[in-house]
Design a protein around this motif. Structure first.
Motif, short mmCIF file in Angstrom:
data_model
loop_
_atom_site.label_atom_id
_atom_site.label_comp_id
_atom_site.label_asym_id
_atom_site.label_seq_id
_atom_site.Cartn_x
_atom_site.Cartn_y
_atom_site.Cartn_z
N GLY A 1 -12.37 -55.81 36.81
CA GLY A 1 -14.21 -56.33 37.33
C GLY A 1 -14.06 -57.13 37.84
O GLY A 1 -14.09 -57.80 39.09
N GLN A 2 -15.10 -58.23 37.32
CA GLN A 2 -15.11 -59.52 37.30
C GLN A 2 -14.39 -60.30 37.12
O GLN A 2 -14.16 -61.58 37.56
CB GLN A 2 -16.85 -59.89 37.32
CG GLN A 2 -18.06 -58.92 37.63
CD GLN A 2 -19.33 -59.69 37.10
OE1 GLN A 2 -19.39 -60.93 37.21
NE2 GLN A 2 -20.03 -58.58 36.41
N LEU A 3 -13.69 -59.93 35.88
CA LEU A 3 -13.94 -60.98 34.33
C LEU A 3 -11.62 -61.12 35.36
O LEU A 3 -11.28 -62.99 35.42
CB LEU A 3 -12.74 -60.35 33.07
CG LEU A 3 -12.59 -61.08 32.49
CD1 LEU A 3 -12.90 -62.39 31.99
CD2 LEU A 3 -11.97 -60.25 31.29
N LEU B 1 -6.81 -42.23 44.68
CA LEU B 1 -6.40 -43.73 45.60
C LEU B 1 -8.32 -43.79 44.37
O LEU B 1 -8.65 -45.35 44.28
CB LEU B 1 -7.14 -43.22 46.48
CG LEU B 1 -7.21 -44.17 47.59
CD1 LEU B 1 -6.63 -45.29 47.17
CD2 LEU B 1 -7.45 -43.78 49.20
N PHE B 2 -9.36 -42.75 43.76
CA PHE B 2 -10.52 -43.36 43.40
C PHE B 2 -9.58 -43.53 41.91
O PHE B 2 -10.81 -44.23 41.21
CB PHE B 2 -11.01 -41.97 43.46
CG PHE B 2 -11.61 -41.70 44.81
CD1 PHE B 2 -13.20 -42.62 45.49
CD2 PHE B 2 -11.47 -40.98 45.71
CE1 PHE B 2 -13.02 -42.60 46.50
CE2 PHE B 2 -11.82 -40.83 47.34
CZ PHE B 2 -12.24 -41.73 47.73
N ILE B 3 -8.81 -42.30 41.12
CA ILE B 3 -8.64 -42.73 39.69
C ILE B 3 -8.39 -44.59 39.53
O ILE B 3 -7.25 -45.22 40.24
CB ILE B 3 -7.84 -42.36 38.71
CG1 ILE B 3 -8.36 -40.92 39.35
CG2 ILE B 3 -7.39 -42.47 37.60
CD1 ILE B 3 -7.42 -40.31 38.75
N GLY B 4 -8.85 -45.71 38.86
CA GLY B 4 -8.89 -46.54 38.40
C GLY B 4 -9.51 -47.73 39.56
O GLY B 4 -9.28 -48.77 39.58
N SER B 5 -9.75 -47.23 40.15
CA SER B 5 -10.82 -48.16 42.02
C SER B 5 -11.77 -48.39 41.35
O SER B 5 -12.91 -49.77 41.95
CB SER B 5 -11.08 -47.01 42.64
OG SER B 5 -11.91 -46.24 43.11
N GLU B 6 -12.43 -48.57 39.96
CA GLU B 6 -14.11 -49.24 39.92
C GLU B 6 -14.59 -49.14 40.47
O GLU B 6 -15.22 -50.52 40.70
CB GLU B 6 -13.20 -50.52 38.63
CG GLU B 6 -12.16 -50.56 37.91
CD GLU B 6 -11.69 -51.69 37.80
OE1 GLU B 6 -12.57 -52.81 37.32
OE2 GLU B 6 -10.84 -53.26 37.83
#
Length: 470
Positions: free
Chosen positions: A431-433, A193-198
């Motif tokens: 991210g924001q992109l 869950l936390f891996i890849g959650s940025e």
């Protein structure tokens, strides 16, 4: 006591940066996003991270976790409100332990990837994550974006390379999940869950990483090809002939390598004549656990048969480690040459390998029809279907014209990615992109579940706000 004084009291005055001192942390690597923060805070331990997060939660201050600040999607840059605290984890840089019997190592989130690779090597083991920014990116950032790189084909993404995590939650609690177990079926997998959650659900402060045996031998070759179809055919032959020893298979458009040679004259293509001007090249690597002779024989047989079949037009096989590094340096210099040549519109996409040629040829044609004279910069990890399909201005284009077209270019490319069953983010994150376009391509139920998870773990919405989810 105001917020800045409270932060100084928590981590020490020297570790709280404001004003001009904070500027390097407030701008992303591509200089596309610039924000303003209340402060950059640099804790030196997990307990200090937890204390800072608790303070921010009590004060209602947004927290922006940041590692090496090498991301490409604005995922570690604050907005311009000046309220956020940038939480730099660069001081959490210890390798806590290495267990060669269990083939694991426990490292803190601020460890530079290259330092982790070196520590593993000194212990007689391999930590296989490898990417262009490995000299500056950190393990925490690698985990937060589920980084991929050049050896995913054999070893998997960062998600496959992490067994356990230590995480500070949005409330400032510490989850001690640093288990070095390959099997643990005791409930929900919080690690994944936390891996890849940025950084939107919590702050990864340490990880237990999976190690592998050091290869006895490594063989590298640069192949000249006339088409993507030939590259895919070669990939199939390499998989069949080399099996699990196939470590990397990189695809590069010929003009990408020409850009590298132009920008960095000390590098050169190891071909002459027509082979030095082919439309496509592939970088192939094998890692063998038996012997140099065994590796070389298998490698040469697979490549030789592909040349006889007309799939590969020419090949250069590295004769030494220095030559191997030179070939990889060509590949790794493509993003640097691209940046040197001016701004570009970047796409980090995942495409089924079977539809790669269809996607590239069709999208190239569609872009030329919509924006005549625009230029493609195409390279990536063909072995796992990850393509960096970038778009640059043509010779007659002003830089401002390219940027004025970027929204339309993104939409065209992403729509075609979606049409072939691909993903608009393979390894760089959202991210924001890509935040605002994500709902266009994700299943509505999937989006709703992601929002529920975010609300459950970060009810105040203070963890890296404005990233991934709108």
């Amino acid at each position: 006591m105001d917020h800045l004084d409270a932060l100084r009291a928590t981590v020490g005055a020297a570790q709280v940066l404001t004003g001009a001192d904070a500027l390097p942390w407030e701008t992303d690597w591509r200089e596309r996003y610039r924000g303003r923060s209340l402060a950059v805070v640099r804790p030196g331990s997990t307990d200090e991270v937890a204390a800072v997060v608790r303070l921010c939660a009590q004060a209602g201050l947004p927290v922006i976790p940041q590692g090496g600040n090498t991301g490409l999607c604005g995922g570690a840059t604050p907005d311009d409100s000046g309220r956020a605290v940038i939480l730099s984890l660069q001081r959490l840089n210890r390798v806590r332990s290495i267990d060669t019997d269990n083939d694991t190592m426990e490292v803190e989130a601020g460890c530079i990837l290259q330092s982790v690779q070196q520590a593993a090597r000194e212990a007689g083991r391999l930590f296989p994550l490898s990417l262009a920014a490995e000299g500056s990116c950190t393990i925490g950032g690698n985990l937060a974006t589920n980084a991929g790189g050049t050896q995913v084909l054999r070893y998997g993404n960062m998600r496959e390379l992490a067994l356990g995590l230590e995480v500070v939650t949005a409330q400032g609690d510490i989850w001690h999940g640093l288990r070095g177990l390959r099997k643990d079926n005791t409930g929900y997998d919080l690690r994944d869950l936390f891996i890849g959650s940025e950084g939107t659900l919590g702050v990864i402060t340490a990880a237990t990483l999976k190690l592998h045996p050091l290869p006895v031998a490594r063989c590298t070759a640069l192949l000249a090809l006339d088409s993507i179809e030939s590259a895919i055919a070669m990939l199939g032959r390499a998989r069949a002939g080399l099996g699990a020893s196939l470590t990397g298979f990189e695809l590069m458009a010929g003009d990408c390598l020409q850009d590298v040679v132009r920008c960095f004259p000390q590098q050169r293509l190891p071909f002459e004549g027509p082979s030095a001007a082919m439309p496509w090249y592939a970088l192939l690597e094998l890692s063998d656990s038996e012997s140099e002779a065994h590796a070389r024989e298998r490698f040469e047989v697979v490549i030789g048969e592909a040349i006889e079949a007309g799939i590969v037009l020419d090949a250069v096989i590295a004769e030494s480690m220095a030559q191997s590094h030179a070939l990889w340096h060509l590949r790794e210099s493509i993003p640097l040459a691209e940046k040197e040549s001016g701004k570009s519109i970047k796409h980090d996409v995942s495409i089924p390998v079977s539809r790669m040629a269809e996607f590239v040829l069709g999208t190239n044609a569609a872009l030329q029809a919509a924006f005549p004279g625009i230029r493609n910069v195409i390279f990536g990890h063909l072995g796992d279907g990850n393509l960096h399909y970038n778009v640059a201005r043509g010779p007659q284009w002003a830089e401002g014209r390219l940027l004025s077209c970027q929204d339309a270019v993104y939409e065209l490319v992403h729509d075609r990615v979606h049409a072939v069953g691909g993903s608009i983010s393979a390894e760089h994150g959202v991210g924001q992109l890509k935040r605002d376009v994500l709902p266009r391509y994700k299943d509505p139920v999937e989006m709703a579940l992601m929002h529920r998870i975010k609300s459950a773990l970060d009810p105040q919405g203070l963890m890296n706000p404005g990233k991934v989810l709108g």
